[in-house]
Enzyme design. Structure first.
Site, PDB file in Angstrom:
ATOM      1  N   SER A 123       0.854  -1.188   0.077  1.00 56.43           N
ATOM      2  CA  SER A 123       0.070   0.039  -0.216  1.00 56.43           C
ATOM      3  C   SER A 123       0.737   1.383   0.030  1.00 56.43           C
ATOM      4  O   SER A 123       0.260   2.351  -0.411  1.00 56.43           O
ATOM      5  CB  SER A 123      -0.990   0.030   1.278  1.00 56.43           C
ATOM      6  OG  SER A 123      -1.519  -1.174   1.331  1.00 56.43           O
ATOM      7  N   HIS A 147      -1.825  -2.902  -6.999  1.00 60.69           N
ATOM      8  CA  HIS A 147      -2.198  -2.749  -6.040  1.00 60.69           C
ATOM      9  C   HIS A 147      -3.641  -2.908  -5.892  1.00 60.69           C
ATOM     10  O   HIS A 147      -4.373  -1.807  -6.363  1.00 60.69           O
ATOM     11  CB  HIS A 147      -1.996  -1.340  -5.220  1.00 60.69           C
ATOM     12  CG  HIS A 147      -2.439  -0.906  -3.800  1.00 60.69           C
ATOM     13  ND1 HIS A 147      -3.077   0.212  -3.576  1.00 60.69           N
ATOM     14  CD2 HIS A 147      -2.609  -1.868  -2.910  1.00 60.69           C
ATOM     15  CE1 HIS A 147      -3.193   0.162  -2.398  1.00 60.69           C
ATOM     16  NE2 HIS A 147      -3.179  -1.105  -1.748  1.00 60.69           N
ATOM     17  N   GLU A 204      -4.636  -0.102  -8.492  1.00 61.93           N
ATOM     18  CA  GLU A 204      -3.477   1.046  -8.991  1.00 61.93           C
ATOM     19  C   GLU A 204      -2.249   0.117  -9.448  1.00 61.93           C
ATOM     20  O   GLU A 204      -1.687  -0.838  -8.928  1.00 61.93           O
ATOM     21  CB  GLU A 204      -2.992   1.562  -7.604  1.00 61.93           C
ATOM     22  CG  GLU A 204      -4.263   2.752  -7.278  1.00 61.93           C
ATOM     23  CD  GLU A 204      -3.672   3.361  -5.865  1.00 61.93           C
ATOM     24  OE1 GLU A 204      -3.884   4.537  -5.795  1.00 61.93           O
ATOM     25  OE2 GLU A 204      -3.155   2.623  -5.022  1.00 61.93           O
ATOM     26  N   ASN A 254      -4.250   5.816  -1.047  1.00 59.89           N
ATOM     27  CA  ASN A 254      -3.910   5.867   0.497  1.00 59.89           C
ATOM     28  C   ASN A 254      -3.273   7.183   0.821  1.00 59.89           C
ATOM     29  O   ASN A 254      -3.219   7.676   1.848  1.00 59.89           O
ATOM     30  CB  ASN A 254      -2.805   4.682   0.774  1.00 59.89           C
ATOM     31  CG  ASN A 254      -3.644   3.325   0.906  1.00 59.89           C
ATOM     32  OD1 ASN A 254      -4.634   3.255   1.873  1.00 59.89           O
ATOM     33  ND2 ASN A 254      -3.334   2.489   0.431  1.00 59.89           N
TER      34      ASN A 254
HETATM   35  N1  CAA Z   1     -15.990 -10.928  -0.669  1.00 55.63           N
HETATM   36  C1  CAA Z   1     -16.899 -11.120  -1.654  1.00 55.63           C
HETATM   37  N2  CAA Z   1     -18.011 -10.307  -1.498  1.00 55.63           N
HETATM   38  C2  CAA Z   1     -18.093  -9.327  -0.563  1.00 55.63           C
HETATM   39  C3  CAA Z   1     -17.288  -8.945   0.509  1.00 55.63           C
HETATM   40  C4  CAA Z   1     -16.222  -9.962   0.249  1.00 55.63           C
HETATM   41  N3  CAA Z   1     -15.124  -9.940   1.134  1.00 55.63           N
HETATM   42  N4  CAA Z   1     -17.761  -8.164   1.193  1.00 55.63           N
HETATM   43  C5  CAA Z   1     -18.727  -7.700   0.826  1.00 55.63           C
HETATM   44  N5  CAA Z   1     -19.312  -8.442  -0.225  1.00 55.63           N
HETATM   45  C6  CAA Z   1     -20.302  -8.323  -1.156  1.00 55.63           C
HETATM   46  C7  CAA Z   1     -21.522  -8.799  -0.359  1.00 55.63           C
HETATM   47  O1  CAA Z   1     -21.759  -9.922  -0.904  1.00 55.63           O
HETATM   48  C8  CAA Z   1     -22.455  -8.019  -1.294  1.00 55.63           C
HETATM   49  O2  CAA Z   1     -22.952  -8.603  -2.455  1.00 55.63           O
HETATM   50  P1  CAA Z   1     -24.460  -8.496  -2.824  1.00 55.63           P
HETATM   51  O3  CAA Z   1     -25.159  -7.278  -2.517  1.00 55.63           O
HETATM   52  O4  CAA Z   1     -24.478  -8.822  -4.198  1.00 55.63           O
HETATM   53  O5  CAA Z   1     -25.022  -9.704  -1.885  1.00 55.63           O
HETATM   54  C9  CAA Z   1     -21.765  -6.609  -1.364  1.00 55.63           C
HETATM   55  O6  CAA Z   1     -20.458  -6.707  -1.298  1.00 55.63           O
HETATM   56  C10 CAA Z   1     -22.171  -5.478  -0.236  1.00 55.63           C
HETATM   57  O7  CAA Z   1     -22.001  -6.214   1.023  1.00 55.63           O
HETATM   58  P2  CAA Z   1     -22.859  -6.024   2.463  1.00 55.63           P
HETATM   59  O8  CAA Z   1     -24.406  -5.935   2.016  1.00 55.63           O
HETATM   60  O9  CAA Z   1     -22.487  -7.402   3.323  1.00 55.63           O
HETATM   61  O10 CAA Z   1     -22.289  -4.947   3.135  1.00 55.63           O
HETATM   62  P3  CAA Z   1     -22.089  -3.275   2.827  1.00 55.63           P
HETATM   63  O11 CAA Z   1     -23.144  -2.910   1.708  1.00 55.63           O
HETATM   64  O12 CAA Z   1     -21.853  -2.721   4.020  1.00 55.63           O
HETATM   65  O13 CAA Z   1     -20.767  -3.549   2.014  1.00 55.63           O
HETATM   66  C11 CAA Z   1     -18.499  -3.102   1.698  1.00 55.63           C
HETATM   67  C12 CAA Z   1     -19.600  -3.723   2.730  1.00 55.63           C
HETATM   68  C13 CAA Z   1     -18.366  -3.582   0.268  1.00 55.63           C
HETATM   69  C14 CAA Z   1     -16.906  -3.670   2.557  1.00 55.63           C
HETATM   70  C15 CAA Z   1     -18.641  -1.741   1.880  1.00 55.63           C
HETATM   71  O14 CAA Z   1     -18.951  -1.196   3.083  1.00 55.63           O
HETATM   72  C16 CAA Z   1     -17.541  -0.751   1.332  1.00 55.63           C
HETATM   73  O15 CAA Z   1     -17.546  -0.750  -0.037  1.00 55.63           O
HETATM   74  N6  CAA Z   1     -16.621  -0.305   2.286  1.00 55.63           N
HETATM   75  C17 CAA Z   1     -15.634   0.413   1.872  1.00 55.63           C
HETATM   76  C18 CAA Z   1     -14.409  -0.298   1.527  1.00 55.63           C
HETATM   77  C19 CAA Z   1     -12.994   0.361   1.100  1.00 55.63           C
HETATM   78  O16 CAA Z   1     -13.097   1.779   1.165  1.00 55.63           O
HETATM   79  N7  CAA Z   1     -12.109  -0.316   1.065  1.00 55.63           N
HETATM   80  C20 CAA Z   1     -10.908   0.372   0.573  1.00 55.63           C
HETATM   81  C21 CAA Z   1     -10.030   0.226   1.702  1.00 55.63           C
HETATM   82  S1  CAA Z   1      -8.311   0.709   1.409  1.00 55.63           S
HETATM   83  C22 CAA Z   1      -7.659  -0.572   0.858  1.00 55.63           C
HETATM   84  O17 CAA Z   1      -8.191  -1.401   0.508  1.00 55.63           O
HETATM   85  C23 CAA Z   1      -6.238  -0.048   0.232  1.00 55.63           C
HETATM   86  C24 CAA Z   1      -5.226  -0.187   1.274  1.00 55.63           C
HETATM   87  O18 CAA Z   1      -4.154  -0.375   0.822  1.00 55.63           O
HETATM   88  C25 CAA Z   1      -5.411  -0.406   2.660  1.00 55.63           C
END
Ligand code: CAA
Length: 295
Positions: free
Chosen positions: A131, A152, A164, A202
């Site tokens: 990251s 990434h 990325e 990030n």
């Molecule tokens: N694997 C597969 N599918 C997943 C999943 C996983 N781990 N997590 C969630 N999903 C799917 C669910 O199955 C659901 O799909 P359907 O609607 O088709 O059934 C969909 O995503 C939505 O999930 P939920 O209804 O359970 O919950 P939600 O609406 O709260 O979504 C979330 C969960 C997708 C995690 C959402 O909250 C989200 O996008 N959050 C922000 C995530 C984010 O910003 N990530 C970036 C982090 S930074 C990073 O990764 C980089 C780094 O270097 C740190």
């Protein structure tokens, strides 16, 4: 619907055999994505316990897709059969592309890159999903740094479209092009960015998360209020403290340290509250407690 892989693996943008190093959140997600796309995946883990837990978690994740009607039982079996797990990086010798996804610690990543360089064929691509660490420094331990770039992914890998791509000053043009074709064929949307700590996402996201932590640290607002404000006021799927818990507070702290080491800007310095929580083993969702509780 998910693509349904056949047992006989098929090439995707010219790649058939993929290696993934590390079975944490990112490595597991990348391995699953590749397997669902019909690729032959070798997952290299560091702990013997992961030999059993990584396939179990993969099966559980694939079962959830079947239960949601997104994957056929045959597709599940094929994806499961497409992933083999081992502890020896030497087993990655025939891989055409290896994605390193080990802990966000430069010494550990350098050791992996140094070994991979000796193991894989000279035309294999070596990618890191770091990251915030320097791709150029990782390429520095590789004999032909032209084959190294950052790839990434974002968590959850299955849900978020972005990848990325981070070429260094030394990455071969053909390596960039092949990597871009590959992640596009996986259904992702690549953006190519420079090798600066934090890349784009990030570099923008972490100062925001740290600012939210400082609001809680100073007693200015509760974690619940900060999260609700950003979820209801800006339509973010998760408020910043929920998101920090989701990423892992140790990972947020490690990224902040790397950003701060490069920029020396106060906005990148980890707030003491974050450091104390990590020292206390309060790591967010994965440890059951962070800014929120996950009992
Ligand atoms: N694997 C597969 N599918 C997943 C999943 C996983 N781990 N997590 C969630 N999903 C799917 C669910 O199955 C659901 O799909 P359907 O609607 O088709 O059934 C969909 O995503 C939505 O999930 P939920 O209804 O359970 O919950 P939600 O609406 O709260 O979504 C979330 C969960 C997708 C995690 C959402 O909250 C989200 O996008 N959050 C922000 C995530 C984010 O910003 N990530 C970036 C982090 S930074 C990073 O990764 C980089 C780094 O270097 C740190």
């Amino acid at each position: 619907a998910e693509p349904t892989p056949s047992r006989a693996t098929r090439a995707l943008a010219g790649f058939t055999r993929i290696g993934v190093v590390g079975s944490g959140t990112m490595g597991a997600g990348i391995a699953e994505l590749c397997a669902l796309n019909g690729l032959d995946v070798r997952l290299a883990v560091s702990r013997p316990a992961s030999l059993e837990s990584a396939p179990r978690r993969l099966a559980a994740s694939l079962d959830r897709r079947v239960a949601k009607g997104r994957l056929t039982p045959e597709g599940r079996d094929a994806a499961l059969a497409a992933v083999s797990v081992g502890t020896d990086l030497g087993d990655l010798a025939d891989r055409e592309l290896v994605v390193e996804a080990v802990v966000e610690d430069e010494a550990v990543k350098l050791a992996v890159f140094s070994t991979l360089d000796k193991v894989v064929e000279p035309d294999a691509i070596l990618a890191s999903t770091t990251s915030a660490l320097s791709i150029t420094r990782l390429a520095g331990v590789v004999q032909h740094p032209g084959r190294v770039l950052g790839v990434h992914f974002f968590n959850p890998v299955a849900v978020l479209d972005l990848v990325e791509l981070i070429p260094t000053l030394l990455t071969d043009e053909s390596v960039c092009r092949r990597a871009e074709e590959f992640v596009t064929a996986l259904g992702k949307k690549p953006v190519t960015v420079g090798d600066r700590s934090g890349f784009v996402v990030n570099a923008l996201l972490i100062p925001y998360l740290l600012a939210a932590i400082r609001m809680v640290e100073s007693g200015y607002s509760s974690a619940e209020s900060v999260d609700q404000a950003m979820e209801s006021g800006c339509a973010h799927p998760m408020g910043p403290l929920k998101l920090a818990d989701f990423i892992g507070l140790d990972v947020v702290a490690a990224i902040a340290e790397a950003l701060h080491a490069e920029s020396r800007q106060p906005l990148h310095a980890p707030p003491p509250l974050l450091s104390r929580m990590v020292e206390a083993g309060i790591l967010g969702r994965k440890s059951g407690r962070g800014f929120h509780s996950y009992a």
